[in-house]
Design an enzyme around this catalytic site. Structure first.
Site, short mmCIF file in Angstrom:
data_model
loop_
_atom_site.label_atom_id
_atom_site.label_comp_id
_atom_site.label_asym_id
_atom_site.label_seq_id
_atom_site.Cartn_x
_atom_site.Cartn_y
_atom_site.Cartn_z
N ARG A 138 4.68 -2.69 -4.72
CA ARG A 138 5.96 -2.00 -4.53
C ARG A 138 7.10 -2.96 -4.19
NH1 ARG A 138 2.04 1.46 -2.84
NH2 ARG A 138 2.14 0.67 -0.71
N GLU B 207 -3.10 -2.48 7.30
CA GLU B 207 -3.26 -1.34 8.20
C GLU B 207 -4.55 -0.59 7.80
OE1 GLU B 207 -0.13 1.51 7.87
OE2 GLU B 207 -0.61 2.46 9.78
#
Ligand code: AMP
Length: 176
Positions: A64, A101
């Site tokens: 992204r 994460e």
């Protein structure tokens, strides 16, 4: 960027609970991307911050970070460098492992992507724990770049990712 436009951008970030793993709230930016005015605003917010400065290269993080980074580089008329997941770059690379994460991964950069001493800005959609961008920063330095700033559309402040990037200055536009 007006606070009204920033508010519109924020309303284009969709929370998707339990993706890609239980307990993670994924910040989905596709509602921004599919809306012409919002997509333009999401690029403009980076550009307003970057215009008029001495920047030689934009490094965008797979995948992204490519959406924002390449548009910003195009508009500034400077080079774009993709920092990719392992196994995707065809030429000789430097690589670094890191934790996300929600998992582990490895990033690669072409060894000749940046000329020694070039001033580089790192761009991604979102800063979470900072593992990805800290390894990106290490790779940029390894190939001779001078990382002057890391810029994100979104920052999950409660994960303190910017601490991992210190002393590199971190800029973000939508904070959670
Ligand atoms: P981190 O290394 O933890 O800072 O993770 C940052 C990278 O993982 C970025 O490339 C993000 O696109 C992606 N990422 C991590 N957490 C999320 C999240 N909650 N929502 C969307 N993308 C995320």
């Amino acid at each position: 960027m007006t606070s009204d436009m920033l508010g519109k951008l924020r309303s284009g970030v969709r929370d998707v609970p339990d993706f890609p793993k239980k307990g993670i709230v994924f910040k989905d930016i596709t509602p921004i991307l599919k809306d012409g005015a919002l997509f333009r605003a999401s690029i403009d917010v980076f550009l307003e911050h970057c215009r008029g400065r001495k920047i030689d290269k934009i490094v965008g993080i797979d995948a992204r970070g490519f959406l924002f980074g390449s548009a910003v580089a195009y508009e500034l008329g400077i080079g774009f460098v993709p920092l990719r997941k392992k196994g995707r770059l065809p030429y000789k690379t430097e690589s670094a492992k890191y934790s996300l994460e929600y998992g582990e991964a490895e990033m690669e950069l072409h060894i000749d992507a940046i000329t020694r001493g070039e001033q580089v800005i790192l761009i991604d959609d979102l800063l979470a724990t900072g593992g990805t961008s800290a390894s990106a920063a290490a790779l940029i330095k390894k190939v001779g770049g001078e990382l002057i700033e890391a810029i994100f559309l979104i920052e999950l402040e409660f994960l303190h990712g910017r601490d991992k990037l210190a002393p590199t200055p971190v800029i973000s536009f939508l904070k959670y």
